[in-house]
Each structure stands twice: as C-alpha cells, then as structure tokens.
Design an enzyme around this catalytic site. Sequence first.
Site, mmCIF file in Angstrom:
data_model
loop_
_atom_site.group_PDB
_atom_site.id
_atom_site.type_symbol
_atom_site.label_atom_id
_atom_site.label_comp_id
_atom_site.label_asym_id
_atom_site.label_seq_id
_atom_site.Cartn_x
_atom_site.Cartn_y
_atom_site.Cartn_z
ATOM 1 N N ALA A 1 -34.466 -38.145 40.675
ATOM 2 C CA ALA A 1 -34.355 -36.710 40.402
ATOM 3 C C ALA A 1 -32.883 -36.336 40.405
ATOM 4 C CB ALA A 1 -35.118 -35.883 41.433
ATOM 5 N N ALA A 2 -32.522 -35.411 39.540
ATOM 6 C CA ALA A 2 -31.149 -34.905 39.494
ATOM 7 C C ALA A 2 -31.207 -33.388 39.518
ATOM 8 C CB ALA A 2 -30.425 -35.407 38.246
ATOM 9 N N ALA A 3 -30.518 -32.790 40.473
ATOM 10 C CA ALA A 3 -30.527 -31.340 40.643
ATOM 11 C C ALA A 3 -29.128 -30.780 40.406
ATOM 12 C CB ALA A 3 -31.048 -30.973 42.024
ATOM 13 N N GLN B 1 -28.012 -35.759 43.199
ATOM 14 C CA GLN B 1 -29.138 -36.507 42.663
ATOM 15 C C GLN B 1 -29.723 -37.389 43.754
ATOM 16 O OE1 GLN B 1 -26.913 -37.979 39.333
ATOM 17 N NE2 GLN B 1 -26.678 -40.038 40.216
ATOM 18 N N ASP C 1 -34.274 -20.984 49.224
ATOM 19 C CA ASP C 1 -34.322 -21.549 47.871
ATOM 20 C C ASP C 1 -35.643 -22.297 47.657
ATOM 21 O OD1 ASP C 1 -33.382 -22.100 45.339
ATOM 22 O OD2 ASP C 1 -32.306 -23.907 45.942
#
Length: 574
Positions: A139-141, A145, A295
């Site tokens: 996953a990359a945010a 990542q 968040d």
Amino acid sequence: MGQYQPAQLKLYNPDAIARYYSYRPWLAWGRLLRIISSFAGFIFNLKWDEWQDKVEQNKGKRAIQLRELLTRLGPTFIKVGQALSTRPDLIRKDFLEELIKLQDQLPPFDNAIAYQIIETELGRPIHESFSELSPSPVAAASLGQVYRGRLVSGEEVAVKVQRPNLHPVITRDLYLMRWAAGWLAPWLPLNLGHDLTLIVDEFGTKLFEEIDYINEGRNAEKFASNFHNDPQVKVPGIYWRYTNTHVLTLEWINGFKLTDTQRIREAGLDPEAIIQIGVTSGLQQLLEHGFFHADPHPGNLFAVPDGRMAYIDFGMMDQLEENTKETLVDALVHLVNKDYTDLAEDFVKLGFLTPDTNICPIVPALEAVLGNAIGKNVKDFNFKTITDEFSELMYEYPFRVPAKFALIIRSLVTQEGIALSLNPDFKIIEVGYPYIARRLLTGESPELRRRLLNVLFKDGKFQWQRLENLIAIARTDSNFDVLPTAQMGFQYLISEEGKFLRRQLVLALTEDDRLHTEDVQRLWNLVKDDLKPDRLLNVAIGILTELSREGAAAILPKSTFLAPFTGNQSASKN
C-alpha cells in the site's frame, strides 16, 4: 542568520516557516502558481465539457484527472482528496470512485530508497531485522508506503516507511495555506473567517506529528490502552526495536477495508454491525476517552474476520479536555431535546460564540434552522444535514469554528461518510443516541448523573417524556438492559447524593398536594416489563419507603400509592 532548514524542523512553527520563505519567495510563489494553474486547467476542462455537451461522455476521464492532479500536488492535497472520498453525499459517484484510490493506491516511491531508509533508521542491514520483506509495497499513502514482512523472531508485521523529503514539501504548502487563510478571512461574511489561520495551524501541528513515527507509535499504545477492555476494537501492537522517526513496524492486520462490503459479507460478517462498532467507538473516543482518531478514512479502518473492527494509522490524533467532553454530551442532548437556549450556552462554552455574545436573538434562529434539520423524528438527524443548515447561521450571526473543532468535525463527518457508503439510509443517531442515552442512564460518574438530572428536570419540573424517550431509545441498543439500570437508579435515589432527586421526584408526584398517580403509572410502565413478578411488590414498597422519608406518605395512604403497581385502580381515584 541561524535560520532552520525544513528538514530540521521537528515541531510545527508557523513563524519560523514564514521567516524561511520570506528569504526564498521564489520557492513559495512558484508553488502557488503551479497550484493555481493546475486547478484552472481542470475547471476549464469541466466547463468545456458543458459547452460541448460532453459531461456524461467525459466524466470518467475528468475523475481520473482530478485524482492525478491531487496526486501530483502532493501530500497536502492528497489529504484533502482523502477527506472528500468519504463523502458520497458531497461528491458525485464517478469522482468518488477515483478519490477512494487516494487512500492507499498512490504511486509508490522507489524500493531502493525505501530499503535504504529502513537500514539507516534501524541502524542495521534489513536481513538482520526481517526474515521476509515484500519486494514492493502492499500500500502507498500520502505520507509513506507499507511493506508486508516477518521479523527474524517470526512475527508477521507491517513496515511503514516515510516518503523522503516530506518536510520541505509540507512546510511550503502550509505556508501558502496560512497566507491564503489570512488573505481570505477579511473577505468572508462576519466571523466565517475567524481563526482561519488557527485552523491551518492546528492542521499543521497534526501533520508534523503525523510524520513522526515514534509519536505515532505512542499514540497507538495510548489508543489501545483506552480500548483494552473492548472486545470489538482491535489495535495493532508496536515493535519498538524496529521503529524510529521514519520507520514504523507494527503487527500485521488481516482484514477488509470497510468499503469492501462484498468481501465483508463473504467472510460471514454483517456490515451493519461493523458500522455500529465504528460509530460507537468513535463516540467513545470523543465523549469518554477524549483521545480520538482524527483521520478515520476507509484506508485506516478494517473489518477483522473475527468480527472486530481494527484501527490503523495513529499519526493524526487529538486530545479533548474533560470539560469539553462533558459539554459535547450536553450539546447533543440539548439538540435532541430541542432546548435551544441551553444549546446556545453550550456553543459559548465550546467557543463557537464569544462569552459577550447576546444569545437572545440566536436562540430562535437555532430553533428555526436546527429544528428543521432534525425534523419531527430524531432518527432524521445526521451531521451532514446539521453542518449544511448550520452554515446558514454563520452568515448572519457571530459564530466561528474554534481551531480545536476543525479536526473533531472532520472526524465526525468522515465516520458518517463511511457509514453512508456502506448504507445510504444510515442515520448516525440510531446508533449514537442510544449510546449516549445508555451512558446517561447508567450514570457511572457524578458528572453524568448531574447531566441526567439536567435532562430530566426543566424549570424545576420533572420531564416524564424525556425519561420515556431516553429509555425507549436506549432499549434500541442490544447492549442496554433496563433492569440493572433501574437498580442503579434506585440505589442512587436512596443515597445521600440522590437527596435532591428524591425531593424533586416527590414534588413531581405530589404537585398541588395530591398524588399524581398517572405519573406514577407512567414511571412504572417504563420498567415493569423488565422486572420479574416476584420483585414487583418489593420494588414498590422500597420506593414507597424511601419517598415516605421525604413526606410522600403523609399525603396519601400507602394503598393509594401502591394502586398503580398492584392494579387497584379504585384506590387511585380517591
């Protein structure tokens, strides 16, 4: 001049940032021109589609362009896109489907750089820490990542690696946002722009905390401690030996994103039950613990196969003071009960109105706007409706949004947005208010008991309808049992602390020097279905005995008082 470099700034300092860019204006203005030109081009494309009557034909293309635009502009704008991705009631479906990809499907940075960051931060080669590490991120945010791996000791872990050179990018965007806030504020109606720069500062403070992974690890442990007795909430453990400022190693969570309803159902889970866990735990964070996840977008919330809901990513958190938590409970109760004078006073306490504000003209405005938003049925309540209606008041009255509440509002509307994506007919009050009603009725603290009294009495009179509403709403929660609540209430009633309530209850039942047996009947009807027959007489005599201490028995004989409980209606007519 002793000025800092962006990478050296550990805590958000708007003055230091402003000084830095005042000597390097080309860095800031070049960025501003890029932002303006990017959005100008996108807006032009949308208008061009309208002029050419190709809106439907090109809507998929424009949605992709918006996602790519936000991605190119970097972390700050990705955060905006993430927030919008949780609002199906604000964003049209084609845009929403693309913005959801901003949660964990962003372009990753180079693996070689990520591996180098891991080795530098941990101070040893990767093979000495991990027996396995995925060759590419899972996953990359916006800020980092995630790699899936296994420690040399065998535990399966997620390894979160921060994107390189975040500080200069973030500080420049925050500088421009703060400048824009200061420039825009005087042009906004009344107090709509009040404290706009403080809201940016609050966001900046949290963003700087979010890029410190040691701080995030501490937040995760504090959050886990708050929910350690909750069997429905899962928090991953932190492996401190493999964690530093830019690398965070934590327990791997096997689960499904909350928006993936198909996989949730295939796993034998009920999405509605997951919604309830999310909303209830969100209210617990705000109203009990005071430490909340700011968040909670779908990329940070997972349904676990065993039925629990897991939180991840604890970078953006905030803490509420005790008096703020208590006032929030008051405000919600006053809103549902439509006590607009008390609600206006709550707004003063919370900072939405200044202490010198004359609330007299505001009360009827609150009643007109919020009364319409809530509707005739309390179940029609939702935060989106409230925020839309409330925005009208901002134009006419001196309301402002305190900086502290920017994150609270964001957290609430985000959670509601997730629930709406799972169930378009979701009403947050159907889950939220039973939780609050249960908390008030169980009264586990003196503060909550005092708040229950404030709810049940108005102008010195007992509000039977409110008690009936509270119990009726609380009963919709499967975790609520009226019997122990009634026992707790009776114990409180006969205690020294309950002396005031006893007297008020007697006054309510014996107004005008006569026993109001219809009120006794109403009170009894609230709990009789939950009590076993062999306890009925004992409870009735117990209530009679205790109320007799306050003089109730001197008004009417015991047989009259007992009539509603025993079915002897003839006595009650005397």
